[in-house]
Design a protein around this motif. Structure first.
Motif, PDB file in Angstrom:
ATOM      1  N   UNK A 162       0.839  -1.199   0.000  1.00 53.30           N
ATOM      2  CA  UNK A 162       0.000   0.000   0.000  1.00 53.30           C
ATOM      3  C   UNK A 162       0.875   1.250   0.000  1.00 53.30           C
ATOM      4  N   UNK A 163       1.973   1.215   0.745  1.00 50.82           N
ATOM      5  CA  UNK A 163       2.936   2.323   0.728  1.00 50.82           C
ATOM      6  C   UNK A 163       3.522   2.483  -0.674  1.00 50.82           C
ATOM      7  N   UNK A 164       3.886   1.368  -1.290  1.00 53.92           N
ATOM      8  CA  UNK A 164       4.447   1.414  -2.652  1.00 53.92           C
ATOM      9  C   UNK A 164       3.439   2.025  -3.618  1.00 53.92           C
ATOM     10  N   UNK A 165       2.172   1.628  -3.504  1.00 53.03           N
ATOM     11  CA  UNK A 165       1.142   2.176  -4.386  1.00 53.03           C
ATOM     12  C   UNK A 165       1.004   3.684  -4.191  1.00 53.03           C
ATOM     13  N   UNK A 166       1.043   4.134  -2.951  1.00 51.23           N
ATOM     14  CA  UNK A 166       0.931   5.558  -2.679  1.00 51.23           C
ATOM     15  C   UNK A 166       2.115   6.316  -3.259  1.00 51.23           C
ATOM     16  N   UNK A 167       3.315   5.749  -3.126  1.00 52.66           N
ATOM     17  CA  UNK A 167       4.501   6.410  -3.679  1.00 52.66           C
ATOM     18  C   UNK A 167       4.433   6.472  -5.209  1.00 52.66           C
ATOM     19  N   UNK A 168       3.920   5.422  -5.827  1.00 49.26           N
ATOM     20  CA  UNK A 168       3.780   5.410  -7.295  1.00 49.26           C
ATOM     21  C   UNK A 168       2.779   6.460  -7.766  1.00 49.26           C
ATOM     22  N   UNK A 169       1.756   6.710  -6.949  1.00 48.29           N
ATOM     23  CA  UNK A 169       0.710   7.640  -7.354  1.00 48.29           C
ATOM     24  C   UNK A 169       1.106   9.096  -7.181  1.00 48.29           C
ATOM     25  N   UNK A 170       2.141   9.341  -6.383  1.00 46.29           N
ATOM     26  CA  UNK A 170       2.539  10.735  -6.115  1.00 46.29           C
ATOM     27  C   UNK A 170       3.424  11.295  -7.171  1.00 46.29           C
TER      28      UNK A 170
END
Length: 125
Positions: free
Chosen positions: A117-125
């Protein structure tokens, strides 16, 4: 997206139902340590049901959308519920202590799910 929203809602429902079952049907029938174990299973199921709902909601927004790491996050959280909470429920009812060896695998799935979930958030930023 829809799958994780439904899975989250089902697991939240089951967490409430199993919590009530443990509080009312198991009290006096299983040892106190197993009631505490049951409660731990219920709590972690609810925490991670909420995580599944978050994954589903994030997948439904234009902000993040369907990123593969969100899929991984959802499936890992779901696997963690089944393995972690499931093994604790069975342990509480049966007293089969070997199930305690399986529980950490579910815990690792939870941790990996939150990392994804952290990885997904970083990808979206």
């Amino acid at each position: 997206m829809k799958f994780f929203l439904i899975a989250g809602a089902i697991n939240a429902f089951l967490s409430v139902a199993l919590g009530a079952f443990g509080a009312h049907a198991l009290e006096g029938r299983v040892a106190d340590k197993y009631l505490a174990t049951w409660q731990t299973a219920v709590q972690y199921q609810m925490f991670h049901a909420t995580g599944l709902l978050i994954v589903g909601l994030l997948m439904s927004t234009a902000f993040i959308g369907p990123i593969s790491s969100l899929n991984w996050a959802g499936y890992l959280l779901l696997a963690g519920i089944v393995i972690f909470s499931g093994s604790l429920y069975v342990l509480s009812l049966t007293g089969i202590s070997i199930l305690g060896a399986i529980t950490p695998i579910g815990g690792l799935a939870f941790l990996a799910g939150w990392i994804m979930l952290i990885v997904a958030a970083l990808k979206a930023l």
